[in-house]
Design a protein around this motif. Structure first.
Motif, PDB file in Angstrom:
ATOM      1  N   MET A 112     -24.977  25.576   2.112  1.00 10.06           N
ATOM      2  CA  MET A 112     -24.025  26.174   1.178  1.00 10.06           C
ATOM      3  C   MET A 112     -22.788  26.628   1.926  1.00 10.06           C
ATOM      4  SD  MET A 112     -26.022  29.669   0.349  1.00 10.06           S
ATOM      5  CE  MET A 112     -24.799  30.941   0.552  1.00 10.06           C
ATOM      6  N   SER A 113     -21.731  26.844   1.158  1.00  6.96           N
ATOM      7  CA  SER A 113     -20.461  27.218   1.768  1.00  6.96           C
ATOM      8  C   SER A 113     -19.826  28.368   1.007  1.00  6.96           C
ATOM      9  CB  SER A 113     -19.526  26.003   1.756  1.00  6.96           C
ATOM     10  OG  SER A 113     -18.197  26.398   2.002  1.00  6.96           O
ATOM     11  N   THR A 114     -19.179  29.266   1.752  1.00  7.76           N
ATOM     12  CA  THR A 114     -18.358  30.306   1.128  1.00  7.76           C
ATOM     13  C   THR A 114     -16.994  29.699   0.798  1.00  7.76           C
ATOM     14  OG1 THR A 114     -17.876  30.981   3.400  1.00  7.76           O
ATOM     15  CG2 THR A 114     -19.458  32.303   2.184  1.00  7.76           C
ATOM     16  N   THR A 115     -16.300  30.293  -0.179  1.00  7.78           N
ATOM     17  CA  THR A 115     -15.061  29.659  -0.658  1.00  7.78           C
ATOM     18  C   THR A 115     -13.850  30.601  -0.712  1.00  7.78           C
ATOM     19  OG1 THR A 115     -15.463  30.159  -2.990  1.00  7.78           O
ATOM     20  CG2 THR A 115     -16.444  28.131  -2.143  1.00  7.78           C
ATOM     21  N   TYR A 116     -14.039  31.881  -0.382  1.00  9.33           N
ATOM     22  CA  TYR A 116     -12.933  32.855  -0.554  1.00  9.33           C
ATOM     23  C   TYR A 116     -11.664  32.400   0.165  1.00  9.33           C
ATOM     24  CZ  TYR A 116     -14.474  34.263   4.098  1.00  9.33           C
ATOM     25  OH  TYR A 116     -14.820  34.237   5.419  1.00  9.33           O
ATOM     26  N   SER A 117     -10.515  32.808  -0.393  1.00  6.24           N
ATOM     27  CA  SER A 117      -9.248  32.395   0.220  1.00  6.24           C
ATOM     28  C   SER A 117      -8.732  33.488   1.144  1.00  6.24           C
ATOM     29  CB  SER A 117      -8.213  32.082  -0.868  1.00  6.24           C
ATOM     30  OG  SER A 117      -7.778  33.274  -1.499  1.00  6.24           O
ATOM     31  N   TYR A 118      -7.567  33.274   1.722  1.00  2.89           N
ATOM     32  CA  TYR A 118      -6.975  34.253   2.652  1.00  2.89           C
ATOM     33  C   TYR A 118      -6.718  35.583   1.951  1.00  2.89           C
ATOM     34  CZ  TYR A 118      -3.510  36.379   5.772  1.00  2.89           C
ATOM     35  OH  TYR A 118      -2.825  37.234   6.591  1.00  2.89           O
ATOM     36  N   ASN A 119      -6.264  35.498   0.682  1.00  2.00           N
ATOM     37  CA  ASN A 119      -5.860  36.745   0.020  1.00  2.00           C
ATOM     38  C   ASN A 119      -6.739  37.139  -1.163  1.00  2.00           C
ATOM     39  OD1 ASN A 119      -4.906  34.641  -1.626  1.00  2.00           O
ATOM     40  ND2 ASN A 119      -3.341  35.948  -2.518  1.00  2.00           N
ATOM     41  N   SER A 120      -7.834  36.385  -1.406  1.00  2.00           N
ATOM     42  CA  SER A 120      -8.659  36.772  -2.551  1.00  2.00           C
ATOM     43  C   SER A 120     -10.112  36.328  -2.375  1.00  2.00           C
ATOM     44  CB  SER A 120      -8.100  36.154  -3.833  1.00  2.00           C
ATOM     45  OG  SER A 120      -8.973  36.435  -4.906  1.00  2.00           O
ATOM     46  N   PRO A 121     -11.055  37.179  -2.855  1.00  2.00           N
ATOM     47  CA  PRO A 121     -12.458  36.749  -2.844  1.00  2.00           C
ATOM     48  C   PRO A 121     -12.699  35.601  -3.825  1.00  2.00           C
ATOM     49  CG  PRO A 121     -12.217  38.875  -3.954  1.00  2.00           C
ATOM     50  CD  PRO A 121     -10.885  38.557  -3.361  1.00  2.00           C
ATOM     51  N   VAL A 122     -11.759  35.403  -4.748  1.00  2.00           N
ATOM     52  CA  VAL A 122     -11.860  34.307  -5.725  1.00  2.00           C
ATOM     53  C   VAL A 122     -10.707  33.341  -5.473  1.00  2.00           C
ATOM     54  CG1 VAL A 122     -11.945  33.697  -8.169  1.00  2.00           C
ATOM     55  CG2 VAL A 122     -12.956  35.855  -7.392  1.00  2.00           C
ATOM     56  N   THR A 123     -11.031  32.190  -4.931  1.00  2.00           N
ATOM     57  CA  THR A 123      -9.979  31.241  -4.544  1.00  2.00           C
ATOM     58  C   THR A 123      -9.483  30.457  -5.750  1.00  2.00           C
ATOM     59  OG1 THR A 123      -9.430  29.490  -2.963  1.00  2.00           O
ATOM     60  CG2 THR A 123     -11.560  29.287  -4.053  1.00  2.00           C
ATOM     61  N   ASP A 124      -8.319  29.839  -5.614  1.00  2.00           N
ATOM     62  CA  ASP A 124      -7.903  28.810  -6.567  1.00  2.00           C
ATOM     63  C   ASP A 124      -8.066  27.458  -5.871  1.00  2.00           C
ATOM     64  OD1 ASP A 124      -5.703  28.612  -4.845  1.00  2.00           O
ATOM     65  OD2 ASP A 124      -4.298  28.224  -6.479  1.00  2.00           O
ATOM     66  N   SER A 125      -7.748  26.378  -6.582  1.00  2.00           N
ATOM     67  CA  SER A 125      -7.981  25.049  -6.011  1.00  2.00           C
ATOM     68  C   SER A 125      -6.993  24.703  -4.898  1.00  2.00           C
ATOM     69  CB  SER A 125      -7.918  23.970  -7.099  1.00  2.00           C
ATOM     70  OG  SER A 125      -9.069  24.032  -7.888  1.00  2.00           O
ATOM     71  N   ALA A 126      -5.826  25.338  -4.885  1.00  2.00           N
ATOM     72  CA  ALA A 126      -4.839  25.033  -3.846  1.00  2.00           C
ATOM     73  C   ALA A 126      -5.301  25.592  -2.493  1.00  2.00           C
ATOM     74  CB  ALA A 126      -3.474  25.601  -4.238  1.00  2.00           C
ATOM     75  N   ALA A 127      -5.669  26.873  -2.488  1.00  2.00           N
ATOM     76  CA  ALA A 127      -6.150  27.480  -1.234  1.00  2.00           C
ATOM     77  C   ALA A 127      -7.464  26.824  -0.798  1.00  2.00           C
ATOM     78  CB  ALA A 127      -6.341  28.978  -1.424  1.00  2.00           C
ATOM     79  N   ASN A 180      -3.875  31.963  -2.377  1.00  2.00           N
ATOM     80  CA  ASN A 180      -3.990  31.199  -3.626  1.00  2.00           C
ATOM     81  C   ASN A 180      -2.614  30.657  -4.012  1.00  2.00           C
ATOM     82  OD1 ASN A 180      -6.649  31.936  -3.634  1.00  2.00           O
ATOM     83  ND2 ASN A 180      -6.574  33.065  -5.561  1.00  2.00           N
ATOM     84  N   ASN A 181      -2.612  29.461  -4.568  1.00  2.00           N
ATOM     85  CA  ASN A 181      -1.405  28.751  -5.022  1.00  2.00           C
ATOM     86  C   ASN A 181      -0.696  27.969  -3.916  1.00  2.00           C
ATOM     87  OD1 ASN A 181      -0.064  28.152  -7.460  1.00  2.00           O
ATOM     88  ND2 ASN A 181       1.714  29.322  -6.788  1.00  2.00           N
ATOM     89  N   MET A 182      -0.986  28.273  -2.631  1.00  2.00           N
ATOM     90  CA  MET A 182      -0.295  27.565  -1.536  1.00  2.00           C
ATOM     91  C   MET A 182      -1.086  26.321  -1.138  1.00  2.00           C
ATOM     92  SD  MET A 182       0.993  30.737   0.794  1.00  2.00           S
ATOM     93  CE  MET A 182       2.071  29.809   1.875  1.00  2.00           C
ATOM     94  N   LEU A 183      -0.336  25.305  -0.764  1.00  2.00           N
ATOM     95  CA  LEU A 183      -0.947  23.997  -0.528  1.00  2.00           C
ATOM     96  C   LEU A 183      -0.494  23.439   0.826  1.00  2.00           C
ATOM     97  CD1 LEU A 183      -2.740  22.238  -2.322  1.00  2.00           C
ATOM     98  CD2 LEU A 183      -0.694  21.369  -3.426  1.00  2.00           C
ATOM     99  N   GLY A 184      -1.443  23.197   1.717  1.00  2.00           N
ATOM    100  CA  GLY A 184      -1.112  22.562   2.997  1.00  2.00           C
ATOM    101  C   GLY A 184      -0.273  23.428   3.918  1.00  2.00           C
ATOM    102  N   MET A 185      -0.312  24.729   3.665  1.00  2.00           N
ATOM    103  CA  MET A 185       0.421  25.687   4.498  1.00  2.00           C
ATOM    104  C   MET A 185      -0.486  26.865   4.789  1.00  2.00           C
ATOM    105  SD  MET A 185       4.108  26.123   2.731  1.00  2.00           S
ATOM    106  CE  MET A 185       5.433  24.990   3.135  1.00  2.00           C
ATOM    107  N   GLY A 186      -0.270  27.492   5.939  1.00  2.00           N
ATOM    108  CA  GLY A 186      -0.978  28.734   6.223  1.00  2.00           C
ATOM    109  C   GLY A 186      -0.347  29.865   5.426  1.00  2.00           C
TER     110      GLY A 186
END
Ligand SMILES: [Zn+2]
Length: 462
Positions: A68-83, A96-102
């Motif tokens: 299994m894998s965790t999915t949280y993003s840099y700025n949220s415990p609930v990621t969107d598809s971009a992050a 969240n919302n950023m694509l191909g960038m740190g």
């Protein structure tokens, strides 16, 4: 991040070209079920077992390595598809919302770039827009996933060999046609409309989209189509054809089941299950390819995040679940919603009797789905508010807005079938990771989503 991951990450972000060795998989399939959390996988398994009479679980659950894998993003415990897409393509967490960038807005390299340098052909396939977040994470670098024209321009200028989706979104710019198709053509792409026209393509670079312009990103749900329809499978078969023709030595194919997420935003259990089954049918093509080339083919399957907070079982049914009760549903909640919108436009209002017939025909209410007095009262009351007094209540589920009656019909459906939903957004639940083939041993223990592309690169550099 452990030391090994840091070293791998450094390798991934460097511009050093490394060539694959004989031990590395020549053919890498990366399946991403968008929003395909444990609830939608187990919900489909439960449906298969209790309603469809099939005893074996989904194809990838039978792969030798599962974790299994965790999915949280840099700025949220609930990621969107971009992050999440960025994590799965590059090994970097972002906002969240950023694509191909740190998170610092600096572009990050992704495994499509690295594998291309190593001699792999690159193919990306989805059944939603080809510039939607998940595929775009493998070629675009933008601060917002909504920058469709910029994303498409970067696709045109990328080194991808095959890109397929329901459509591209960047057709208009400042209210006028953007000229994006010419941009693809200038960069050597053949634009193919519909799978049946693939044979007209002569270029080694192909953009495959629907033969009709769809207003939505989404190409339509399997449940609303004829039984044999499976766009993801047909696109993937075409991709395999293209890759084996143009880059037969090595290729990397990312395949996204994008509709799973859309259906899960709607909390629509039957539609989710049908989309997961289409995803499995698509994967069978890769699995057959693996069976023909078992020493050379790696298949990795995961999800970018969970959507809907779906559960098998909910408070209405206690220790039970009745997936057979979904069998009368022959329309997605989204299409049922369109039907209701049309009825609301009629000059003479729809009658309760007429609606009862629609619920019987389209959802199996009163036949497969038992409607007791209390449920009927709820249906009558919400019918009254939506169709007679026309209240302005809408449940905004991201991709669709549902009036109260539609919402209540599907709440009742979920209660009676026994599937639970906690949100119309994503959740922070972990997702499954399964793998088969050379390098699959790297996917047998719990991972963070950022580690998955690093492990794919580790396999490719063995
Ligand atoms: Zn989503």
């Amino acid at each position: 991040m452990n030391l090994k991951s840091i070293l791998l990450s450094a390798l991934l972000t460097s511009s050093v070209t490394l060539f694959a060795t004989d031990n590395a998989p020549k053919y890498i399939f990366y399946f991403i079920g968008d929003g395909m959390g444990p609830g939608s996988v187990m919900g489909t398994d439960t449906y298969l077992r209790l309603a469809a009479g099939r005893s074996n679980p989904l194809l990838w659950e039978r792969f030798p390595q599962c974790s299994m894998s965790t999915t949280y993003s840099y700025n949220s415990p609930v990621t969107d598809s971009a992050a999440a897409g960025t994590a799965l393509s590059s090994g970097h967490k972002t906002r969240n919302n950023m694509l191909g960038m740190g998170p610092d807005s600096v572009a990050v390299r992704n495994i499509a770039d690295d594998l291309k340098e190593m001699g792999y052909g690159i193919g990306l396939v989805t059944n939603v827009a080809a510039d939607d977040a998940t595929p775009a994470a493998f070629y675009a670098h933008v601060p917002s996933r909504d920058m469709a024209y910029e994303i498409d321009t970067q696709a045109a200028e990328s080194k991808i060999d095959f890109l397929a989706g329901s459509r591209i979104r960047g057709i208009k710019r400042n209210g006028k046609y953007s000229g994006i198709y010419e941009k693809f053509a200038e960069n050597g792409w053949d634009i193919v409309r519909g799978v049946k026209n693939y044979n007209e393509a002569t270029s080694p670079r192909v953009l495959l989209i629907n033969d009709v312009d769809t207003l939505n990103n989404n190409s339509g749900y399997a449940i609303d189509k004829p039984a044999e329809w499976n766009l993801l499978r047909d696109y993937t078969a075409t991709a395999l054809n293209h890759m084996t023709k143009h880059t037969p030595e090595r290729f990397f194919l990312m395949i996204e089941g994008g509709n799973i997420d859309w259906a899960a935003h709607d909390d629509d259990a039957a539609t989710i299950i049908r989309e997961v089954l289409d995803f499995e049918e698509t994967m069978q093509l890769a699995y057959d390819f693996y069976l023909a080339h078992p020493e050379e083919t790696l298949i990795v399957v995961t999800a970018d995040h969970e959507t809907g907070g779906m559960t098998v079982g909910q408070k209405s049914v206690g220790y039970n679940c009745f997936p057979k009760r979904l069998e009368g549903q022959t329309i997605s909640k989204a299409n049922f919603n369109d039907l209701v919108s049309e009825l609301l436009k009629r000059p003479n209002p729809v009658s309760k009797e007429e609606m009862k017939q629609i619920l019987t025909d389209k959802l199996g209410f009163y036949t497969i789905v038992p409607i007791n007095e209390a449920c009927q009262k709820r249906l009558d009351e919400t019918f009254e508010r939506t169709f007679i007094s026309r209240n302005d209540y809408f449940n905004d589920a991201l991709y669709h807005k549902f009036p109260e009656f539609v919402e209540e019909v599907f709440t009742i459906m979920n209660e009676i079938a026994g599937f639970g939903f906690t949100t119309t957004k994503h959740s922070g639940n972990p997702v499954g990771v399964c793998a088969i083939g050379p390098g699959s041993d790297l996917f047998g223990s719990p991972l963070d989503n950022t580690e998955i592309p690093l492990r794919i690169m580790e396999a490719a550099k063995r």
